[in-house]
Design a protein around this motif. Structure first.
Motif, short mmCIF file in Angstrom:
data_model
loop_
_atom_site.label_atom_id
_atom_site.label_comp_id
_atom_site.label_asym_id
_atom_site.label_seq_id
_atom_site.Cartn_x
_atom_site.Cartn_y
_atom_site.Cartn_z
N VAL A 156 35.75 -31.89 -58.05
CA VAL A 156 35.32 -30.56 -58.12
C VAL A 156 34.22 -30.26 -57.02
N GLY A 157 34.10 -29.24 -56.45
CA GLY A 157 33.25 -29.07 -55.40
C GLY A 157 33.37 -29.24 -53.98
N ARG A 158 34.78 -30.20 -53.98
CA ARG A 158 34.78 -30.46 -52.57
C ARG A 158 35.81 -29.25 -51.84
N THR A 159 36.00 -29.42 -50.51
CA THR A 159 36.62 -28.43 -49.85
C THR A 159 37.95 -29.08 -49.29
N LEU A 160 39.10 -28.29 -49.13
CA LEU A 160 40.26 -28.54 -48.69
C LEU A 160 40.49 -27.74 -47.53
N ASP A 161 40.89 -28.27 -46.68
CA ASP A 161 41.16 -27.60 -45.27
C ASP A 161 42.77 -27.09 -45.11
N ALA A 162 43.37 -25.72 -45.24
CA ALA A 162 44.44 -25.64 -45.32
C ALA A 162 44.79 -24.18 -45.19
N ARG A 163 45.90 -23.77 -44.76
CA ARG A 163 46.26 -22.20 -44.60
C ARG A 163 47.26 -22.11 -45.55
N PHE A 164 47.18 -21.19 -46.58
CA PHE A 164 48.54 -21.22 -47.36
C PHE A 164 49.10 -19.77 -47.16
N GLY A 165 50.03 -19.76 -46.09
CA GLY A 165 50.78 -18.42 -46.04
C GLY A 165 49.92 -17.31 -45.10
N GLU A 166 50.50 -16.36 -44.75
CA GLU A 166 50.01 -15.57 -43.76
C GLU A 166 48.78 -14.55 -44.09
N ASN A 167 48.67 -14.47 -45.49
CA ASN A 167 47.54 -13.77 -45.88
C ASN A 167 46.27 -14.43 -46.16
N ASP A 168 46.33 -16.01 -45.83
CA ASP A 168 45.12 -16.62 -45.98
C ASP A 168 44.18 -16.64 -44.69
N ASN A 169 43.11 -16.04 -44.91
CA ASN A 169 42.29 -15.86 -43.90
C ASN A 169 41.51 -17.11 -43.64
N SER A 170 40.89 -17.60 -44.42
CA SER A 170 39.99 -18.72 -44.39
C SER A 170 40.45 -20.08 -44.78
N PRO A 171 40.47 -20.99 -43.93
CA PRO A 171 40.91 -22.32 -44.26
C PRO A 171 40.29 -23.12 -45.16
N ALA A 172 39.04 -22.85 -45.26
CA ALA A 172 38.30 -23.80 -46.21
C ALA A 172 38.39 -23.40 -47.71
N HIS A 173 39.02 -24.24 -48.42
CA HIS A 173 39.00 -23.76 -49.77
C HIS A 173 38.24 -24.80 -50.81
N GLU A 174 37.69 -24.16 -51.80
CA GLU A 174 36.82 -24.95 -52.53
C GLU A 174 37.64 -25.68 -53.76
N VAL A 175 37.64 -26.66 -54.30
CA VAL A 175 38.19 -27.07 -55.52
C VAL A 175 37.30 -26.76 -56.54
N VAL A 176 37.51 -25.96 -57.63
CA VAL A 176 36.62 -25.68 -58.60
C VAL A 176 37.23 -26.06 -59.91
N GLY A 177 38.35 -26.82 -59.78
CA GLY A 177 38.66 -27.37 -61.10
C GLY A 177 39.88 -28.74 -61.06
N VAL A 178 40.10 -29.40 -61.82
CA VAL A 178 41.13 -30.37 -62.05
C VAL A 178 41.80 -30.40 -63.48
N VAL A 179 42.96 -30.11 -63.37
CA VAL A 179 43.74 -29.98 -64.77
C VAL A 179 44.79 -31.16 -65.02
N ALA A 180 45.22 -31.42 -66.05
CA ALA A 180 46.14 -32.67 -66.39
C ALA A 180 47.53 -32.25 -65.65
N ASP A 181 48.11 -33.23 -65.57
CA ASP A 181 49.39 -33.39 -64.88
C ASP A 181 50.50 -32.62 -65.55
N THR A 182 51.47 -31.86 -65.05
CA THR A 182 52.60 -31.26 -65.74
C THR A 182 53.80 -31.85 -64.89
N ARG A 183 55.04 -31.81 -65.60
CA ARG A 183 56.30 -32.24 -64.74
C ARG A 183 56.76 -31.09 -64.53
#
Lengths: 121, 894
Positions: free
Chosen positions: B670-697
């Motif tokens: 939480v609080g760390r950043t992720l550099d990635a561009r998800f799709g054409e509408n995504d303007n800023s590459p720096a995303h912030e992780v705001v939460g971690v959830v449990a795994d699902t299948r």
């Protein structure tokens, strides 16, 4: 001594030779004497062979039926001299042709056997 | 020629159309009279004449026999007689006969049903010209859940088609999709039809002819968007329009675009994919214009017809060259985040030419192995039923030894007796076959229903054609031969003297039945073993916790009634969600672009600190409240809030535990950043992780995948997830009204529960478990009944022996063990063979199992335990009967 030609439906090998011979005898008889009923055919054959050939009912009538099924004879109901109802068998044109053929074959075979058995050894 | 005439007359004679007995007797009587007269004329005494006549008389019956033999076909007559006699006998022992017929019928029926399914889905070739010349293209994708792909993009197809010219003529057929259409004007009701786009020359290459009007031709494909024509399938034409001849020339709307119906395809052609018949075909050029010229849209399969005298290797090599060339060109444009190995693998991907004689079919790929396994199990059950029937016949044949002996002694041939018993077996087999066909006619469609779901119907052409009837007949004959022969031979191998002397006749020793008992037990155990594996597998699979709530969540699919701006759509969606939350009984509502099961969108993120490692993350666009709706616990940080949704440039994202562990290692995510561009509408590459959830299948069979949740950007509304307290289906109709009332922009197209969705993914395992359990039970009951029959027969036979032993002081236990001992050995031998066979055959089933191995406790305990239980139950009654034998009565009984 008399021969009784028995025909067994089950015994094929014996049947072929005897059937062929019997057929020839019946066809020839009908050619010579014209349409006859079953007993008359048997009587004629007994007479010609001087009593040596005594045809069993179980031999003659199935043979007549077979010849009729093959189209060599045609059977029709008629009356005898003594006004009894009898089935008369007559030679058809196919029968005549078959008789001719069988006669020639028999003559050929007889000649071969004769030459074999009595010719130069 | 005359031989044929004779045969014809004799055939007619068999049917009773030639000279009657009476007439023949007349002829013979005349012969006798004339003979007697002649004898008298010759001077024979009346005595002699009478004697001679009597000698001749004895020949009348023989002559009649000879005449009858000549008149008809004796073998035909004897068979007809045997059939009548056999039918009468079978009717007399109605109970035993019915037992045999019913058990055989069930087994035959399941075999026939299995074969018709295998034929319809796997074996039957397409109804096109020379199907063996058809091929389709696939290539490996190196991903675990879809190892091979058969969908292509437009520019690749064009290049491949040019390369293959002269050797293999390629054409395109899109994957079949349900699309909305309106046939009755702009206000008409929207229907969903199965549509498929294909190349202009496709119908020509396949060799399909029109039943009315014309089909799609090459000209329709010349320019994108210029020929809005459509061709109906014959079945659709009949079903929807009743075969209306004026259909040609009519216009209709498909996804709000107008098309003209120009013709109907031939009756037998329903598409190239068995199980998925198409309703409407459209020209390739009429597809979404954005799909042309870009590699991003992979929307069709490529099929082809090989030219005469061209070898597959030749065609494959020219196509491969074009394919690899294209890939090499594309790889020039790759960014630095692809490792060299990955690029090399991409460029050197092989291209496969697969035979398409029976059509490319993902449905077949999914169920092929299962169907073969089920068919094999059905065959085993048939063998069990057959041995059961064999024992029944053995017992009966033995009881008729007296009759057989009599017939032998008056001259019947042994082959004649064998013929009679075989004919009885054939009668039983024939009745069982007819009944089995009826059973199959009901069972096979029921299985197909199990394969289908509401929005994914499966239609298999299970017609009863000559091939099926031939298979049924062959099976019935085979069963007769295998299981009627042994009893027949035994029955006729009787020595007349022995049988005629002892008034009642000997009875067969039960020892003759032992091999059949062993066979039944062996096959029964194999069926039980495989069935247990499949049942255990399904049980374990369905008990896997997916990590989210299923029983109280409803999924609503929405559709925009008219076109709107994305912003308007988003606001409307939030209105709908708010409205839904206010409905009593609703605990939470949210929307997600994809449902929880499946990996529709994946993204490769390079792992920091490593040069070539990437994580393939599942992307899941969701709205606020999703985790609450699905009861997915938030491990750290927070879930999405409405604020994240509204901002167009929101950078919040949430990851699951698997992702956090792989990407961030042990450190806090939480609080760390992720550099990635998800799709054409995504303007800023720096995303912030705001939460971690449990795994699902995403698939109960697979381990959890790393997942990234992002706020739902609106390309579409996605699927609305609603959690309710109490029974979800009761509120389903209420929701339709609520959605409509909230914002008239939307319409609910389908409502289903999350549990249903989950069940759908377990379709194959459930099918296998249910059907194999069904077969196992049938097989077990048959084997138990067979065992019971043999044991009680044995006891009855040995009544005298038991009586003597009891009179001499034997205890109950010793009596029982006497009776059970022999049979027990057969059962043990059968069980041993069955276990060995089951273990060997379980190899073929291994690919379908989930966390079950053949050599673990439950895999062995379940079948062996069930079998032992059944054997015990089968043995109880005969054992009791054995102990109840009264020595006085037994010894007196003769």
């Amino acid at each position: 001594m008399w021969y009784s030609i028995g025909v067994s439906n089950r015994d094929a090998s014996k049947t072929d030779v005897l059937q062929g011979t019997l057929d020839l005898m019946v066809l020839k008889t009908l050619e010579t004497l014209g349409p006859l009923h079953g007993y008359a055919i048997a009587a004629r054959l007994e007479q010609v062979s001087s009593g040596a050939l005594q045809l069993n009912m179980g031999t003659l009538y199935p043979a007549l039926m077979r010849l009729e099924q093959r189209g060599l004879l045609k059977g029709t109901w008629g009356t005898t001299d003594s006004n009894r109802k009898a089935r008369f068998y007559a030679l058809t044109s196919a029968g005549r042709r078959e008789l001719e053929k069988e006669q020639q074959a028999w003559d050929r075979m007889a000649a071969i056997m004769h030459a074999l058995l009595r010719g130069d050894a | 020629m005359s031989a044929i005439r004779e045969w014809m007359h004799r055939l007619l004679g068999s049917l009773g159309r030639q000279r009657r007995d009476r007439e023949l007797e007349q002829e013979l009587q005349l012969h006798l009279e004339l003979a007697a007269e002649d004898a008298r004329t010759r001077g024979q005494l009346p005595e002699e004449a009478r004697r001679a006549a009597r000698i001749q008389l004895g020949n009348v019956s023989q002559a009649m026999e000879g005449l009858r033999d000549q008149r008809g076909l004796p073998w035909l007559d004897s068979m007809a007689r045997d059939v009548r006699l056999g039918a009468r006998l079978l009717r007399k022992h109605a109970v035993v006969t019915s037992a045999a017929v019913v058990s055989l019928a069930m087994a035959l029926g399941t075999c026939i049903a299995a074969f018709s399914l295998v034929d319809a889905l796997i074996l039957r070739p397409l109804p096109v010209r020379q199907p063996e010349q058809l091929v389709y293209l696939t290539f490996p994708t190196y991903t675990p859940e879809r190892p091979e792909s058969d969908t292509f993009s437009d520019p690749l197809f064009v290049r491949l088609r040019d390369a293959g010219r002269g050797r293999v003529d390629l054409f395109a057929m899109s994957t079949q999709v349900m699309r909305p259409a309106r046939f009755a004007g702009a206000d008409g009701e929207k229907e969903h039809v199965r549509t498929q786009y294909l190349s202009g020359d496709a119908f020509g290459r396949l060799g399909v002819l029109p039943a009315a009007g014309r089909l799609v031709i090459a000209e329709d494909d010349s320019q994108p968007g210029t020929h809005p024509v459509a061709v109906l399938s014959h079945a659709f034409w009949m079903r929807r329009f009743g075969g209306d001849p004026t259909i040609v020339g009519r216009w209709f709307a498909l996804e709000d675009r107008p098309f003209e119906i120009v013709g109907v395809a031939d009756r037998r052609f329903t598409g190239v994919e068995p199980g998925r018949p198409t309703d409407i075909w459209l020209p390739y050029a009429m597809y979404n214009p954005r799909a042309f010229g870009t590699f991003g849209f992979n929307w069709f399969r490529v099929l082809g017809r090989m030219n005469e005298n061209v070898r597959v290797e030749e065609a494959q090599s020219v196509l491969q060259a074009a394919f690899t060339g294209m890939r090499r060109d594309r790889s020039q444009g790759f960014g630095p985040n692809r490792s060299p190995q990955e690029v090399a693998r991409f460029v050197n991907t092989p291209l496969y030419l697969r035979a398409a004689a029976n059509g490319p079919s993902p449905l077949r790929r999914q169920f092929e192995r299962s169907l073969w396994i089920l068919a094999s199990i059905a065959a085993l059950v048939l063998l069990i039923a057959g041995s059961n029937v064999a024992n029944l016949f053995l017992a009966r044949a033995a009881a008729r030894e007296h009759e057989m002996a009599l017939r032998l002694s008056i001259g019947a041939g042994r082959s004649r007796l064998i013929q009679q018993v075989l004919i009885e077996s054939a009668l039983v087999a024939g009745a069982a076959c007819a009944l089995g066909l009826l059973f199959a006619a009901v069972a096979a469609p029921a299985v197909v229903d199990m394969l289908a779901s509401a929005d994914d119907p499966v239609y298999l052409d299970l017609r009863l054609d000559w091939r099926l009837a031939a298979v049924a007949g062959a099976l019935a004959l085979l069963t007769t031969a295998l299981f009627g022969l042994a009893p027949a031979v035994r029955a006729s191998g009787v020595a007349p003297i022995g049988a005629l002397k002892s008034g009642r006749g000997r009875v067969a020793r039960a020892s003759a039945m032992r091999p059949f008992v062993a066979v039944q037990v062996a096959f029964g155990l194999v069926v039980l073993f495989v069935g247990s594996l499949l049942v255990l597998s399904f049980a374990r699979l369905s008990s896997v916790n997916p990590g989210f709530s299923t029983s109280d969540v409803l999924l609503l699919s929405l559709e925009a009634v008219q076109r709107t701006e994305p912003q308007q759509q988003r606001d409307a969606l939030f209105e709908v969600l708010d409205r839904l939350r206010s409905v009593p009984g609703v605990q939470a509502a949210s929307s997600a672009e994809f449902t929880a099961l499946g990996r529709a969108w994946t993204y490769n993120i390079p792992v920091p600190g490593s040069e070539h490692d990437t994580i393939e993350a599942t992307m899941a666009p969701v709205t606020a409240g999703y985790f609450e709706t699905m009861r997915i616990p938030v491990r750290s940080g927070r879930a999405f809030v409405p604020g994240d949704m509204r901002a167009d440039n929101s950078t919040a994202l949430i990851v699951n535990e698997s992702f956090a562990a792989r990407y961030f290692g042990r450190s806090v995510a939480v609080g760390r950043t992720l550099d990635a561009r998800f799709g054409e509408n995504d303007n800023s590459p720096a995303h912030e992780v705001v939460g971690v959830v449990a795994d699902t299948r995403y698939d109960l069979r697979e381990p959890t995948a790393p997942t990234i949740f992002i706020p739902l950007r609106l390309r579409n509304t996605g699927t609305v997830h609603v959690r309710v307290g109490g029974d979800p289906t009761a509120l389903a109709s209420r929701f339709r009204a609520e959605v409509r009332a909230a914002n008239s922009m939307f319409r609910v197209t389908s409502v289903r529960s999350q549990a249903e969705d989950l069940n759908q993914t377990l379709l194959r395992e459930r099918l296998l478990a249910r059907l194999s359990a069904f077969f196992a039970i049938i097989g077990l009951v048959l084997a138990a009944v067979g065992l019971y029959g043999v044991l009680s027969y044995d006891v009855v036979q040995r009544t005298r022996e038991i009586g003597i032993r009891v009179a001499l002081g034997a205890r109950h236990l010793s009596v029982i063990s006497t009776v059970m001992a022999d049979a027990g050995v057969s059962v043990l031998v059968g069980a041993a063979c069955g276990l060995a066979g089951g273990l060997y055959l379980s190899r073929f089933v291994e690919a379908l199992l989930f966390e079950v191995t053949p050599l673990e406790f439950w895999s062995l305990a379940l079948p062996l335990g069930t079998l032992s239980l059944a054997a015990l139950v089968a043995a109880i009654l005969p054992a009791r009967r054995a102990t109840r034998v009264d020595p006085v009565i037994a010894l007196r009984y003769e």
